[in-house]
Design an enzyme around this catalytic site. Structure first.
Site, PDB file in Angstrom:
ATOM      1  N   ASP A 117       0.836  -1.212   0.000  1.00 37.57           N
ATOM      2  CA  ASP A 117       0.000   0.000   0.000  1.00 37.57           C
ATOM      3  C   ASP A 117       0.869   1.259   0.000  1.00 37.57           C
ATOM      4  O   ASP A 117       0.540   2.269   0.610  1.00 37.57           O
ATOM      5  CB  ASP A 117      -0.956   0.005   1.215  1.00 37.57           C
ATOM      6  CG  ASP A 117      -1.962   1.145   1.152  1.00 37.57           C
ATOM      7  OD1 ASP A 117      -2.299   1.583   0.036  1.00 37.57           O
ATOM      8  OD2 ASP A 117      -2.411   1.593   2.220  1.00 37.57           O
ATOM      9  N   TRP A 124      -0.546  12.172   3.587  1.00 37.50           N
ATOM     10  CA  TRP A 124      -1.020  13.325   2.809  1.00 37.50           C
ATOM     11  C   TRP A 124      -0.836  14.637   3.554  1.00 37.50           C
ATOM     12  O   TRP A 124      -0.939  15.706   2.943  1.00 37.50           O
ATOM     13  CB  TRP A 124      -2.503  13.146   2.444  1.00 37.50           C
ATOM     14  CG  TRP A 124      -3.348  13.055   3.675  1.00 37.50           C
ATOM     15  CD1 TRP A 124      -3.707  11.921   4.333  1.00 37.50           C
ATOM     16  CD2 TRP A 124      -3.888  14.142   4.420  1.00 37.50           C
ATOM     17  NE1 TRP A 124      -4.433  12.236   5.453  1.00 37.50           N
ATOM     18  CE2 TRP A 124      -4.566  13.587   5.532  1.00 37.50           C
ATOM     19  CE3 TRP A 124      -3.874  15.535   4.269  1.00 37.50           C
ATOM     20  CZ2 TRP A 124      -5.206  14.387   6.491  1.00 37.50           C
ATOM     21  CZ3 TRP A 124      -4.513  16.316   5.213  1.00 37.50           C
ATOM     22  CH2 TRP A 124      -5.175  15.743   6.308  1.00 37.50           C
TER      23      TRP A 124
HETATM   24 CA    CA Z   1      -4.234   2.854  -0.346  1.00 37.43          CA
END
Ligand code: CA
Length: 728
Positions: free
Chosen positions: A341, A429
């Site tokens: 991921d 993020w």
């Molecule tokens: Ca993801």
């Protein structure tokens, strides 16, 4: 306790579904609140174009015109009025309750005296940036029920360009709204296939006459892409797919032919492939390029996705495309054959600096995987890739080949492993800031390990079972395994000042919680960051010394901004957690966990004296619930269903993080209408989707039974009463 926390955190993060009720009541206005509207701004407001953004820091350093302050996305403000010498006089000037309990991740824009930002459900607020008076509120009326089965109703920002605000909605539409009035000008559907659960959480970017937007949903089986729309008309200009599709169909563009050669075996196109561009898209006016930050591969486990090997382009890559045509100029893949991921969607800053005696135009990026990349943006050449956190999946990045050198510790094909970083990333993020004078980067980083284990069903049968609407990781995310003695390495958050050229950590502060907000640094010598524990802090950017703090009594994950109007500098931030951390259940002991979520816009200035009321502490002992079952097998099945469909929003082990209802506290009215709510969508307008497509009435009863059991077990535990409270 730490072990328990990490276990809950790590299971809960990736589990599906949204069950919003009771405290999920959303008082945010569904339409413009006429009574709150004062005189509309002058018609020329928001006339932002490329030239204005390019000259912004020089001509109007008090504005915040674009997502990362300007096209370079360095988030470094030239303002100096608030500085090391006087930051202790900083105080709250005004604050606005946003009338919602949901996550706030947005960077507000400040344009022509307005502060503009999206709150939950993409409802956009435009306020007078000095007084906080509401100018308009725009509600795109997103499909709350549909998104309620997928993802939290959050947004990282809007764009302003050519007199319009561009709003990309969680349900996949792109809307142009008049900056002066908040009225809709046009709306387009950005989604190519509405039978697959795409969503948009990222901020659209502008430049060269276009609006650029991607989407999220790798874990739900989507195939990522980015689209450019004409800013004036909304017409589609180009679309760039992140990964190849069905091999029996023609390639959408030539780059897909190149990409398809790197996917071997498997039937990835049936399960999406991922590569979703869900956060970072940067327009480079000088080179007329757009940089796309590509997401992780889906399913996560490459043994399932691409069993014949291959790099799986363009997952976990930075791809530079021509801004006019969408044709690829170059790509650099950070994680060939991603297995963890590892998104490359984190913010990219454009910086011009000297590297090894040569002036270079570079991209700086700290993606999830733990290495900080410096890439020449004229050609994609890798210049640096120093680790900035604990990394166990690779030893280093080979500077000759540009490829990471993987370690056996990262390989979970045959045996489950703890891996650092995990899917939360070493940096995510949350915005970073780059000081262009020194090249030093300020960012929130963390060590948060993950237990990677191949889907046991696949391992037994060799058949990968997945269907639309369920998580698509190819790994085992079940609670049971997590509670059977697996010990997590501790998690730890930091505020880090990092030199990407030397790899030196200039300074690093250990933070109380591992998951915190983005940052802004200023020429006043300050770094501002909000924390999960609820404080907004200012630090000396050269030493990391804490100079000022303010308790907001709710967790912060959004980045602060700073702006100035008529000679006065302000610092603004949206508060209120949610999104990924919602999954962490009661694990965190953060401000939101303690007090619940209280999303607000807070604006600070020198001499400000406003105070926030201290919220009441959330009760933590559930009421006595009527048990439906004490059969361990039934409860276990309920637990698995709960964690598959409900835990993602309502929290691991049915303990809410504080953003939405803690189901252990449900009353008779909820118990009695449980099926209507869960299966039929009785509370769709609150964001609680209908789950009849996935769950039967029996399943619903098992889920309810599990929640009620948990309530009583936790109640018993709280009063240290009895044995028999073993977690199911
Ligand atoms: Ca993801």
């Amino acid at each position: 306790m730490k072990v328990f926390i990490a276990l809950i955190a790590f299971v809960a993060i990736v589990l599906v579904a949204l069950f919003v009720w009771e405290s999920g009541v959303d008082t945010q206005p569904a339409t413009t609140d006429e009574s709150a509207v004062v005189a509309p701004p002058a018609p020329s407001v928001g006339m932002v174009d490329d030239a204005r953004i390019l000259a912004a820091l020089e001509n109007e350093p008090g504005s915040w015109l674009a997502h990362g302050i300007d096209f370079n996305e360095r988030r470094f403000s030239p303002l100096t009025q608030i500085n090391r010498g006087n930051v202790d006089e900083l105080g709250l000037i005004w604050h606005k309750d946003l009338g919602t309990l949901h996550a706030q991740e947005a960077t507000p824009l400040v344009v022509d005296g307005l502060i503009i930002f999206p709150s939950a459900w993409n409802i956009v607020h435009a306020m007078d940036a000095v007084t906080g008076d509401t100018r308009w509120v725009y509600d795109p009326k997103v499909d709350r029920g549909r998104i309620g089965t997928i993802w939290a109703p959050l947004s990282r920002g809007v764009a302003v360009y050519q007199g319009r605000v561009y709003v990309a909605t969680i349900d996949g539409y792109l809307t142009a709204v008049d900056v002066a009035t908040g009225t809709e000008v046009w709306r387009v559907d950005t989604i190519t296939d509405r039978s697959i659960p795409y969503f948009i959480s990222g901020a659209p970017r502008v430049g060269g006459g276009n609006i650029y937007i991607g989407n999220g949903g790798s874990e739900w089986g989507t195939r990522g892409y980015t689209t450019a729309f004409d800013a004036a008309t909304g017409d589609l200009v180009w679309r760039f797919w992140s990964v190849p599709g069905d091999p029996s169909l023609p390639f959408e563009h030539p780059e897909m032919e190149l990409a398809a050669e790197t996917w071997k075996g498997g039937e990835w196109w049936k399960v999406g492939g991922g590569g979703n561009v869900w956060n970072s898209i940067v327009y480079d006016a000088e080179l007329n390029q757009v940089y796309l930050g590509m997401g992780n591969a889906a399913p996560w486990a490459r043994a399932i996705r691409s069993p014949g090997g291959g790099d799986n382009l363009f997952v976990a890559s930075i791809v530079a495309v021509d801004a006019n045509t969408g044709k690829m100029n170059w790509y650099y893949q950070q994680v060939p054959g991603d297995n963890w991921d590892f998104t490359s969607v984190q913010d990219m800053a454009l910086v011009d600096l000297e590297v090894d005696g040569v002036m270079r135009k570079v991209i700086m990026q700290a993606p999830k995987n733990g290495f900080f990349y410096v890439v020449d943006r004229t050609n994609g050449e890798l210049l640096r890739a120093h680790p900035f956190a604990t990394v166990t999946w690779a030893s280093h990045v080979d500077m000759e080949t540009g490829r990471p050198v993987e370690l056996e510790q990262g390989n979970y094909d045959k045996e489950a492993k703890w891996v650092l970083p995990g899917p939360m990333g070493a940096h995510n993020w949350q915005a970073m800031s780059v000081d262009p004078e020194t090249g030093i980067v300020y960012m929130g980083t963390h060590d948060f390990a993950w237990w990677f284990k191949i889907d046991p069903n696949f391992q037994e049968t060799g058949i990968y079972k997945w269907r639309v609407g369920q998580m698509n990781t190819g790994t085992d995310l079940e609670t049971a395994d997590l509670l059977e003695g697996v010990t997590s390495p501790a998690s730890q958050g930091y505020l880090t000042a990092f030199d990407p050229l030397t790899g030196e950590v200039k300074w690093q502060n250990e933070l109380e919680h591992f998951w915190n907000g983005g940052v802004v640094a200023t020429a006043g010598g300050l770094v501002f960051q909000g924390e999960g524990m609820g404080n907004l802090y200012a630090y000396d950017k050269d030493t990391g010394d804490r100079l000022w703090g303010f308790d907001t009594y709710t967790s912060i994950i959004a980045p602060p901004i700073t702006y100035a109007i008529e000679g006065t500098q302000y610092v603004a931030i949206l508060t209120g957690s949610g999104g990924a951390e919602t999954f962490l259940g009661k694990a965190a002991d953060t401000a939101t966990d303690t007090y619940g979520n209280h999303p607000q816009l807070l604006v600070f200035g020198l001499g400000g004296t406003e105070q926030l009321a201290v919220p009441t502490v959330r009760p933590d002992i559930p009421p006595l619930q009527p048990l439906l079952s004490t059969d361990r097998h039934e409860l276990r099945r309920g637990s698995i269903l709960y964690h598959d469909f409900c835990g993602r929003c309502h929290g691991g082990q049915a303990k809410s993080f504080g953003v939405i209802a803690d189901l252990r506290f449900m009353d008779a009215s909820v118990r009695d209408t449980f099926d209507q709510i869960v299966l039929e969508g009785a509370r769709e307008q609150l964001g609680m989707g209908a789950f009849a497509e996935w769950l039967t009435e029996e399943d619903s009863k098992r889920v309810l039974g599990y929640i009620l059991y948990r309530a009583n077990a936790d109640r018993d535990k709280a009063s240290e009463a009895e044995e028999g409270t073993t977690p199911i």
